[in-house]
Enzyme design. Structure first.
Site, PDB file in Angstrom:
ATOM      1  N   HIS A  95      -3.699  -4.977   0.560  1.00  0.00           N
ATOM      2  CA  HIS A  95      -2.920  -5.355   1.686  1.00  0.00           C
ATOM      3  C   HIS A  95      -2.968  -6.906   1.681  1.00  0.00           C
ATOM      4  CE1 HIS A  95      -2.215  -1.579   4.037  1.00  0.00           C
ATOM      5  NE2 HIS A  95      -3.252  -1.167   3.527  1.00  0.00           N
ATOM      6  N   CYS A 128       0.691  -1.232  -0.088  1.00  0.00           N
ATOM      7  CA  CYS A 128       0.049  -0.012   0.064  1.00  0.00           C
ATOM      8  C   CYS A 128       0.752   1.162  -0.060  1.00  0.00           C
ATOM      9  CB  CYS A 128      -0.886   0.075   1.096  1.00  0.00           C
ATOM     10  SG  CYS A 128      -2.446   0.995   1.014  1.00  0.00           S
ATOM     11  N   GLU A 141      -1.376  -8.899   3.359  1.00  0.00           N
ATOM     12  CA  GLU A 141      -1.018  -9.678   4.527  1.00  0.00           C
ATOM     13  C   GLU A 141      -2.323 -10.229   5.160  1.00  0.00           C
ATOM     14  OE1 GLU A 141      -0.586  -6.633   3.763  1.00  0.00           O
ATOM     15  OE2 GLU A 141      -1.246  -5.072   5.453  1.00  0.00           O
TER      16      GLU A 141
HETATM   17  N1  GLN Z   1      -1.635   6.826   2.958  1.00  0.00           N
HETATM   18  C1  GLN Z   1      -1.747   6.056   1.769  1.00  0.00           C
HETATM   19  C2  GLN Z   1      -2.983   6.171   1.140  1.00  0.00           C
HETATM   20  O1  GLN Z   1      -4.224   6.819   1.798  1.00  0.00           O
HETATM   21  C3  GLN Z   1      -1.734   4.683   1.999  1.00  0.00           C
HETATM   22  C4  GLN Z   1      -2.603   4.053   2.852  1.00  0.00           C
HETATM   23  C5  GLN Z   1      -2.007   2.771   3.433  1.00  0.00           C
HETATM   24  O2  GLN Z   1      -0.758   2.396   3.605  1.00  0.00           O
HETATM   25  N2  GLN Z   1      -3.086   1.878   3.963  1.00  0.00           N
HETATM   26  O3  GLN Z   1      -3.290   6.031   0.079  1.00  0.00           O
END
Ligand code: GLN
Length: 554
Positions: free
Chosen positions: A510, A384, A512
């Site tokens: 994500h 992400c 994970e």
């Molecule tokens: N802050 C980044 C976004 O909002 C990544 C968010 C995250 O890593 N969950 O896109």
């Protein structure tokens, strides 16, 4: 067969591993052929943990349907191997917001709206809703500790639930702490007695008492707890700290006969007398027997609270289990990366993970770590925000965009390689523009990512606002970045990679959250595989150096 309900409460202290115990029981019931689902009742007033700082509450676990939930749901999914949903986590805040919405709509027909029955009914209804046709047992964990004022409505609701669902369909499990007091050289049962008394004062007599302790509870102590807390001795379960891995807990509970006892209470003992634990036992044996060791640096902002990255850590461990390697996590404070690089302190890492995150703090350190991994052929996985910083570093250093940044951190950057894409503002609420939950991606045939998954269409969970900016995609690709997965319409970049590097992969998702102990996520599996290779390559090099040094000595 009517659906059965197991309620798990905790006494004495928080952090006793109530979620893990509940999840481990879930696994055992599944191994008896029962169809299990799980749910967590959380006493806080936030509607969900999505708005909470990870420092406060650890990781926010995201479900396929976009629920932002308590991290215990991650344990549940990993142990029972079922995908849960937003309804699998209920908070006081969400209960009250429904009750108040109903009141405003006039649903209560002019009645005075009260904790009993309106709030308790709402809680019971949420629990009852989980008993769908494809579920035999619902395990409900009540967050918090018995005695907290916040959990009184939950305790009252689960007390009433037994009347509604029938005595033979409900069982109460209470988890307590049996501390060892060094000066007297004894394990003490008093805290257990007090917390059972507290539970009884709310009308619940536990059926099973699970005693957490660092040493096994002796039979005589079990008899004492049995006598004082009014449960049979076989209902007193000694849940001693698992030495090697949390995945041993089901075996510990089974050795204590807990699952068999619960099944007897719920009249499931005849239909589900057989348990097949062989696969789980073989898995645990492999975990315990792992010999190789790899060091994975996690470059994060919340490294003082590793629970903030719980699923990332578990996914790394799962990948290690697959390769027969113990994964040693090196927590690297993102803000310290630049200093550490100057001192050569990241050199010994076998792999780097750049996890998700919000906010600017530490971002330059994460970008520097991505550069270091790229330049030194260190396997690197960006999750992400991790993908976003990899794209920024690539843009700055290889695509000639010196001011490349994310609009999140530099709103006025002329080179916003990471930005909000206006066509995805489809989600409401405080999250506003958050892309939440499962989204499908199409992978580039032949890419490292497609090879890892062994599939060309994959679904992963998301939780973010920003995306790779399409306007810069061509420039990035011309400089050598491969966008190895996109949304089906091609507008959102979901995966990136770098040909020629052992493993330098980022995902906007994500992954994970979908890793399982006995089925590691493909990207984590490949990352740790590459790390093992690097560690093997490193060992002889170190030996060579030692040999060289000896030669010089001579
Ligand atoms: N802050 C980044 C976004 O909002 C990544 C968010 C995250 O890593 N969950 O896109």
């Amino acid at each position: 067969m009517p659906t059965k309900f197991v309620f798990v409460t905790g006494g004495v202290s928080s952090s006793l591993g109530k979620g893990l115990t509940a999840a481990a029981l879930g696994r055992l019931l599944k191994c008896r052929g029962l169809r299990v689902t799980m749910c967590k009742l959380d006493p806080y007033i936030n509607v969900d943990p999505g708005t909470m700082n990870p420092f406060e509450h650890g990781e926010v676990f995201v479900t396929d349907d976009g629920g932002e939930t308590d991290l215990d749901l991650g344990h549940y999914e990993r142990f029972i191997d079922e995908s849960l949903h937003r309804d699998s986590n209920t908070t006081t805040g969400s209960i009250y917001s429904s009750v108040i919405a109903k009141e405003r709509r006039g649903d209560y027909l002019g009645k005075t709206v009260q904790v009993i029955p309106h709030v308790t009914d709402e809680i019971k209804e949420r629990i009852a809703r989980l008993a769908t046709d494809d579920v035999d047992v619902v395990i409900v964990e009540v967050g918090g500790t018995v005695g907290d004022i916040e959990i009184v409505p939950f305790i009252e609701a689960i007390r009433q639930f037994r009347r509604d669902a029938g005595r033979e369909n409900v069982c109460y499990v209470h988890l307590t702490l049996v501390p060892y007091l060094a000066p007297s050289g004894e394990q003490k049962t008093k805290p257990t007695q007090h917390s059972v008394t507290e539970l009884r004062s709310r009308g619940i007599q536990p059926d099973v008492i699970v005693c957490r302790s660092d040493q096994p509870i002796s039979d005589s102590l079990k008899r004492k707890i049995s006598l004082l807390c009014d449960v049979p001795t076989e209902a007193v379960v000694s849940a001693v700290d698992a030495d090697d891995t949390i995945y041993e807990i089901p075996l510990v509970l089974h050795a204590e006969g807990m699952d068999g006892y619960v099944c007897r209470l719920l009249n499931l003992d005849e239909s589900h007398a057989e348990i097949d634990l062989s696969a789980w036992e073989a898995f645990v044996e492999r975990v315990v027997g792992a010999t190789d060791e790899v060091r994975v640096g996690v470059i994060g902002k919340y490294v003082n609270l590793p629970d903030a990255y719980l699923s990332v850590v578990e996914a790394l461990r799962h990948a290690g289990f697959f390769h027969g390697a113990r994964v040693e996590i090196e927590w690297v404070q993102a803000e310290e990366v630049l200093g550490m690089l100057a001192e050569g302190r990241l050199r010994d890492l076998d792999a780097i993970v750049i996890p998700g995150g919000f906010g600017e703090r530490g971002v330059e350190g994460k970008i520097a770590a991505a550069t270091y991994a790229r330049e030194h052929a260190i396997p690197c996985l960006g999750l992400c925000l991790g993908l976003q910083v990899m794209v920024i570093e690539f843009a700055r250093n290889l695509a000639g965009m010196a001011r490349a940044h994310s609009r999140e951190f530099d709103p006025s950057t002329p080179e916003a390689v990471i930005d909000i894409m206006d066509d995805q503002a489809d989600v409401v609420d405080l999250g506003g523009t958050m892309r939440l939950g499962a989204y499908v991606a199409r992978l580039l045939p032949g890419s490292q990512v497609a090879e890892a998954y062994g599939e060309e269409v994959v679904s992963e969970r998301h939780r973010h606002r920003f995306e790779v900016n399409l306007r810069f995609r061509r420039r990035l690709e011309e400089a050598g970045l491969v966008c190895s997965g996109t949304s089906p319409d091609g507008r959102l970049v979901e995966f990136i990679e770098l040909p020629g590097h052992p493993f330098w992969v980022g995902t906007q998702a994500h992954p994970e959250f979908k890793s399982r102990p006995d089925r590691p996520h493909p990207l984590f599996r490949e990352l740790v595989g590459a790390a093992v290779q690097r560690a093997e390559g490193r060992a002889p090099r170190l030996l060579d150096m030692a040999a060289g040094a000896r030669d010089e000595d001579a």
